[in-house]
Design a protein around this motif. Structure first.
Motif, PDB file in Angstrom:
ATOM      1  N   LYS A  77       0.834  -1.201   0.000  1.00  0.00           N
ATOM      2  CA  LYS A  77       0.000   0.000   0.000  1.00  0.00           C
ATOM      3  C   LYS A  77       0.873   1.257   0.000  1.00  0.00           C
ATOM      4  O   LYS A  77       0.598   2.214  -0.710  1.00  0.00           O
ATOM      5  CB  LYS A  77      -0.922  -0.010   1.208  1.00  0.00           C
ATOM      6  N   GLU A  78       1.950   1.221   0.785  1.00  0.00           N
ATOM      7  CA  GLU A  78       2.867   2.371   0.822  1.00  0.00           C
ATOM      8  C   GLU A  78       3.538   2.574  -0.539  1.00  0.00           C
ATOM      9  O   GLU A  78       3.647   3.701  -1.021  1.00  0.00           O
ATOM     10  CB  GLU A  78       3.933   2.149   1.888  1.00  0.00           C
ATOM     11  N   VAL A  79       4.008   1.489  -1.137  1.00  0.00           N
ATOM     12  CA  VAL A  79       4.692   1.581  -2.437  1.00  0.00           C
ATOM     13  C   VAL A  79       3.748   2.089  -3.516  1.00  0.00           C
ATOM     14  O   VAL A  79       4.108   2.925  -4.339  1.00  0.00           O
ATOM     15  CB  VAL A  79       5.274   0.207  -2.844  1.00  0.00           C
ATOM     16  N   CYS A  80       2.524   1.582  -3.499  1.00  0.00           N
ATOM     17  CA  CYS A  80       1.557   1.909  -4.552  1.00  0.00           C
ATOM     18  C   CYS A  80       0.887   3.254  -4.337  1.00  0.00           C
ATOM     19  O   CYS A  80       0.230   3.764  -5.237  1.00  0.00           O
ATOM     20  CB  CYS A  80       0.500   0.823  -4.652  1.00  0.00           C
ATOM     21  N   GLY A  81       1.003   3.800  -3.142  1.00  0.00           N
ATOM     22  CA  GLY A  81       0.355   5.069  -2.876  1.00  0.00           C
ATOM     23  C   GLY A  81      -1.151   4.942  -2.843  1.00  0.00           C
ATOM     24  O   GLY A  81      -1.868   5.898  -3.069  1.00  0.00           O
ATOM     25  N   ALA A  82      -1.635   3.716  -2.565  1.00  0.00           N
ATOM     26  CA  ALA A  82      -3.078   3.473  -2.508  1.00  0.00           C
ATOM     27  C   ALA A  82      -3.628   4.055  -1.230  1.00  0.00           C
ATOM     28  O   ALA A  82      -3.032   3.915  -0.171  1.00  0.00           O
ATOM     29  CB  ALA A  82      -3.367   1.978  -2.587  1.00  0.00           C
ATOM     30  N   ASP A  83      -4.771   4.710  -1.338  1.00  0.00           N
ATOM     31  CA  ASP A  83      -5.412   5.227  -0.134  1.00  0.00           C
ATOM     32  C   ASP A  83      -6.549   4.305   0.273  1.00  0.00           C
ATOM     33  O   ASP A  83      -6.787   3.300  -0.350  1.00  0.00           O
ATOM     34  CB  ASP A  83      -5.914   6.657  -0.337  1.00  0.00           C
TER      35      ASP A  83
END
Length: 86
Positions: A77-83
């Motif tokens: 999630k951090e790598v992908c920038g997913a919220d």
């Protein structure tokens, strides 16, 4: 592929290791094929959308096998920038 794409691929493969042994080869191959198909992507907006999709698909697969996606996919999630809205 950008460094974010490679980091996301690495995290997806780590998540594959949490799946049942009989499902791992299928999802590892599926992930590789998808990342290879988009390795020449150049537009940042397109890459961001694909990374969010990688997170969403990974979360779905984890939940399919009753693995807590929130805990397991935190680094992805951090790598992908997913919220939270993905």
């Amino acid at each position: 592929m950008t460094s974010a794409g490679l980091r996301a691929y690495r995290e997806v493969l780590r998540l594959v290791q949490r799946l049942p042994a009989d499902a791992r080869p299928y999802y590892a191959k599926y992930a590789r094929e998808n990342f290879v198909n988009y390795r020449d992507l150049s537009a940042d907006d397109d890459l961001a959308a694909l990374l969010r999709r990688a997170y969403a698909h990974s979360s779905w697969v984890l939940s399919k096998y009753s693995i807590d996606a929130g805990e397991a996919a935190g680094r992805l999630k951090e790598v992908c920038g997913a919220d939270g809205g993905v």
